[in-house]
Design an enzyme around this catalytic site. Sequence first.
Site, mmCIF file in Angstrom:
data_model
loop_
_atom_site.group_PDB
_atom_site.id
_atom_site.type_symbol
_atom_site.label_atom_id
_atom_site.label_comp_id
_atom_site.label_asym_id
_atom_site.label_seq_id
_atom_site.Cartn_x
_atom_site.Cartn_y
_atom_site.Cartn_z
ATOM 1 N N GLU A 8 12.383 18.567 5.918
ATOM 2 C CA GLU A 8 13.357 18.256 6.984
ATOM 3 C C GLU A 8 13.504 19.448 7.912
ATOM 4 O O GLU A 8 13.593 20.588 7.447
ATOM 5 C CB GLU A 8 14.761 17.957 6.417
ATOM 6 N N GLU A 31 17.456 17.631 -1.869
ATOM 7 C CA GLU A 31 18.318 18.819 -1.884
ATOM 8 C C GLU A 31 19.065 18.982 -3.204
ATOM 9 O O GLU A 31 20.291 18.864 -3.267
ATOM 10 C CB GLU A 31 19.310 18.750 -0.713
HETATM 11 P P1 P53 Z 1 23.662 16.144 8.891
HETATM 12 C C1 P53 Z 1 24.025 20.169 4.926
HETATM 13 C C2 P53 Z 1 23.298 21.288 5.309
HETATM 14 C C3 P53 Z 1 21.924 21.187 5.396
HETATM 15 C C4 P53 Z 1 21.310 19.991 5.108
HETATM 16 O O1 P53 Z 1 22.557 16.922 8.054
HETATM 17 C C5 P53 Z 1 22.049 18.906 4.729
HETATM 18 C C6 P53 Z 1 23.417 18.984 4.631
HETATM 19 C C7 P53 Z 1 24.228 17.820 4.218
HETATM 20 O O2 P53 Z 1 24.832 17.251 5.335
HETATM 21 O O3 P53 Z 1 21.494 17.739 4.406
HETATM 22 C C8 P53 Z 1 20.275 17.302 4.914
HETATM 23 O O4 P53 Z 1 23.268 14.702 8.878
HETATM 24 C C9 P53 Z 1 20.105 15.948 4.300
HETATM 25 C C10 P53 Z 1 20.062 14.828 5.279
HETATM 26 C C11 P53 Z 1 20.942 15.147 6.462
HETATM 27 C C12 P53 Z 1 20.402 16.366 7.174
HETATM 28 O O5 P53 Z 1 20.318 17.450 6.284
HETATM 29 O O6 P53 Z 1 24.940 16.393 8.192
HETATM 30 O O7 P53 Z 1 19.016 15.881 3.401
HETATM 31 O O8 P53 Z 1 20.432 13.658 4.607
HETATM 32 O O9 P53 Z 1 21.109 14.089 7.342
HETATM 33 C C13 P53 Z 1 21.223 16.795 8.381
HETATM 34 O O10 P53 Z 1 23.608 16.720 10.254
#
Ligand code: P53
Length: 484
Positions: A385, A190
């Site tokens: 993701e 990201e």
């Molecule tokens: P968590 C924010 C918004 C979208 C994706 O996020 C993001 C984030 C940062 O938190 O990050 C990605 O765990 C990231 C992962 C993360 C996942 O989204 O806050 O690449 O490390 O765990 C989900 O719910």
Amino acid sequence: MYKFKKENFLWGGATAASQVEGAWNLNNKSLTISEMRPFIKNLDRKNIKDVLDISKENYLKSIENKDNLHYPKRFGVDFYHRYKEDIKLFKECHLGIYRLSMAWARIFPNGDDEKPNEAGLKFYRDVFEECKKNNIKIMVTINHFDLPYPIIEKYGGWVNKKVTDLYLKYAVTIFKEFKDIVDYWLPFNEINVAIWSGVTGLGIFREDYKSNKLYLEACYQGLHNQFYAQAKFIEEAKNISHEAKIGCMVANSTNYPLNCDPKNVRECQRLQQIHRFFFYDLMVYGSYPSYINRFFKENNINLEIKKNEMETIKNNKIDFISFSYYATGTISLDESDKTESNLTIAGKNPYLKATDWGWHIDSIGIRITINEIWDKYHLPIFISENGIGVLEKLNEQNTIEDDYRIDYLKEHMIQIGEAIEDGCDVFGYTMWTPIDVVSAGTNEMSKRYGMIYVDYDDFHNGTGNRYLKKSYHWFKKFRETNLL
Ligand code: P53
């Protein structure tokens, strides 16, 4: 029943070192920025700005931890010791590809060490060999939100161009070491997070800048240094192995105009350019687009961009595009339309449901997004993701009936299938996540994304044992039948 038709599509799962490994101080590993943020007990799940805006003073206090706070990313889900068990479970539900990140702090703990840390290299070699034994392809994220603290202390984070050299030493070292076993590389997770959270993406603190403008400028400078580092890595890696497959990774925040008022439509377009397309435009076309130059001019942002850096960026482009996709939002000029959804600039959408964290569930949005990205860039797409975080408790049968997760994954996977039928070249998907991990944003264990449950609470009480959720069996069946 929906039949997913594309053959040889890569189906898998993704995690990140700081969210799974634990073993934060074993075998010469140094402390990383992600391990310096404590769990906040009375967390407001829909407004986590406080969590992200934790002060520099508090970050630094974590080093000695005199307050005895809990730092969840120091423990993860103990993948460091349990990886064999986990990879076996991945194999048994037919995960075809595992996207994981490597911890820079295990390889060059001080950033400027002369030689890599052998114990760190050995750990990842063991993990990769375990994957290959189980017939699982590997995608490595070289850096996922875990800059080693010694680099921040000594060099001040990514705003300093010297960090680019340190990164390249690390990235090229692991590339040489693992080029024959790793299938795909993502230089940064990201990359646009540099602008959302300077501390997470770049290791820089707001307090070190006299104004918001100077801080924003530093964020864009750090981002530029990362763009250059990525391009230079591509150059060096391709010189070593022409076959290397290297992609970008963007947190894709698709937003819709709240309504058809042209003022809102235009504002949405402007923000989508600045917060979404800019990153792809730069990495695909190799130059700063005109709209971002206007934004820089209007905000008096001046960057140090060298001619040779732009040449490197222009000449060394990504092979494929990857992005994370969780939710969408809406844009309106009216502030009162903004929602509580954390981490996004976005507003509510009356047509969609949201999770407990305020993230809108929008499966059609992934089809829209893939079509947009394909139309604009014509590069192969990998969804790196996608998934849903939920509060969950084991039932008496030691499982979780997570039908909501099955629905979420299924609907998104169908829409990916539809986007492929629309003609978009999508070659793989790694769900977030095959196994419960510590949340990146809120540091909770209780924001669970996995098909495999891990018995830890937010303070890491528990056995750490793994239990299969209903979605695990569903996914396995999907892999055997291609039916959704
Ligand atoms: P968590 C924010 C918004 C979208 C994706 O996020 C993001 C984030 C940062 O938190 O990050 C990605 O765990 C990231 C992962 C993360 C996942 O989204 O806050 O690449 O490390 O765990 C989900 O719910």
